[in-house]
Scaffold this motif. Structure first.
Motif, PDB file in Angstrom:
ATOM      1  N   ILE A 152      14.682  -0.575   8.954  1.00  0.00           N
ATOM      2  CA  ILE A 152      15.156  -1.902   8.532  1.00  0.00           C
ATOM      3  C   ILE A 152      16.672  -1.831   8.351  1.00  0.00           C
ATOM      4  O   ILE A 152      17.165  -1.161   7.427  1.00  0.00           O
ATOM      5  N   HIS A 194      14.606   9.903   3.190  1.00  0.00           N
ATOM      6  CA  HIS A 194      13.964   8.647   3.567  1.00  0.00           C
ATOM      7  C   HIS A 194      14.944   7.481   3.550  1.00  0.00           C
ATOM      8  O   HIS A 194      15.943   7.499   2.835  1.00  0.00           O
ATOM      9  N   ASN A 254      12.075  -1.009  -0.710  1.00  0.00           N
ATOM     10  CA  ASN A 254      11.023  -0.001  -0.877  1.00  0.00           C
ATOM     11  C   ASN A 254      11.662   1.378  -0.979  1.00  0.00           C
ATOM     12  O   ASN A 254      12.713   1.630  -0.389  1.00  0.00           O
ATOM     13  N   HIS A 286      10.411   4.372   0.056  1.00  0.00           N
ATOM     14  CA  HIS A 286      10.265   5.231   1.228  1.00  0.00           C
ATOM     15  C   HIS A 286      10.144   4.370   2.472  1.00  0.00           C
ATOM     16  O   HIS A 286       9.052   3.943   2.857  1.00  0.00           O
ATOM     17  N   GLU A 287      11.276   4.097   3.091  1.00  0.00           N
ATOM     18  CA  GLU A 287      11.332   3.389   4.351  1.00  0.00           C
ATOM     19  C   GLU A 287      11.643   4.389   5.459  1.00  0.00           C
ATOM     20  O   GLU A 287      11.972   5.552   5.204  1.00  0.00           O
ATOM     21  N   GLU A 288      11.549   3.911   6.706  1.00  0.00           N
ATOM     22  CA  GLU A 288      11.989   4.746   7.825  1.00  0.00           C
ATOM     23  C   GLU A 288      13.517   4.762   7.886  1.00  0.00           C
ATOM     24  O   GLU A 288      14.145   3.782   7.505  1.00  0.00           O
TER      25      GLU A 288
END
Length: 248
Positions: free
Chosen positions: A3, A168, A173, A175-177
């Motif tokens: 994101i 991360h 959030n 823990h996102e990509e």
């Protein structure tokens, strides 16, 4: 999916990150023999509440505290306690603040009084690993450029790089990509793009990088019970390069 954040969103994340930075600035001079990690826990939570922030870790997947307090052979996710820290200990304090729906995350290792030359070197090299990783977090580079810089530096000093706990992406959030280990090869991995916000948080060990989990289901320790250290910043990727949002 990664994101990408707008500059406005990055500034919102920075506000949460600066609450965490204030927590670390406040406790740095207080960490001395005799202080307990429960006292540090209380100070962090008070600072967050003062700023209208929420200690995001508290209750996250059942974790019961606002901070992780990881001493000596504990790599990460150690529980705060009433046991006083002792001369020669090293302790990593990790926390996440939520402010207006955005998250900031930073861990820092601290020396308790006079520490051994080995502990001092481990802390120094771990901080250097963080700095070298951040230097490679440039638009157009790949995550492997970040992680290989960390791995090379740590291993050149005979230290281990933990594989089982990941860095991360972060935003609304925790823990996102992308999620990634701090080891890799230059030119490999996802492309680093403007608008990415993620943590760089090398966990470096005196001996083996292998770890165990205590019966509490959280506390991660080095398998050989040798020392571990960690430094972590939340960074944003901009056209000018990486910005350290949790800068102290």
């Amino acid at each position: 999916m990664v994101i990408l954040k707008s500059m406005h969103e990055i500034e919102s994340i920075r506000k949460a990150c600066q609450v965490v930075a204030e927590c670390h600035r406040t406790i740095a001079p207080l960490i001395k023999p005799g202080i307990t990690t429960n006292e540090i826990e209380r100070i962090f939570e008070e600072i967050m509440r003062k700023h209208g922030a929420r200690p995001y870790q508290k209750g996250y997947k059942g974790y019961p505290y606002a901070t992780c307090a990881s001493a000596n052979d504990v790599i990460a996710h150690g529980f705060p306690s009433n046991k006083p820290l002792e001369e020669g200990d090293i302790v990593t304090i990790d926390t996440v603040a939520e402010l207006d729906g955005w998250l900031g995350d930073s861990a820092w290792s601290y020396a308790v009084g006079q520490i051994s030359p080995t502990a001092e070197k481990l802390m120094r090299v771990t901080k250097e690993c963080l700095d070298l990783g951040i230097e490679q977090a440039l638009p157009g580079n790949r995550l492997g450029d970040v992680t290989s810089a960390i791995q090379r530096h740590a291993e050149s000093h005979g230290f281990g790089v933990v594989r089982d706990l990941l860095a991360h992406g972060i935003g609304r959030n925790l823990h996102e990509e992308p999620t990634y280990m701090h080891v890799g090869k230059p030119g490999k991995g996802p492309r680093i793009k403007e608008g990415m916000v993620f943590t760089i948080e090398p966990m470096i060990t005196e001996g083996t990088y292998l770890m165990t989990i205590d019966p509490d289901g959280w506390t991660a320790r080095t398998l050989d019970h040798k020392l571990a250290a960690q430094y972590e910043h939340t960074i944003a990727i901009t056209a000018e390069g990486p910005q350290i949002l949790t800068a102290q």
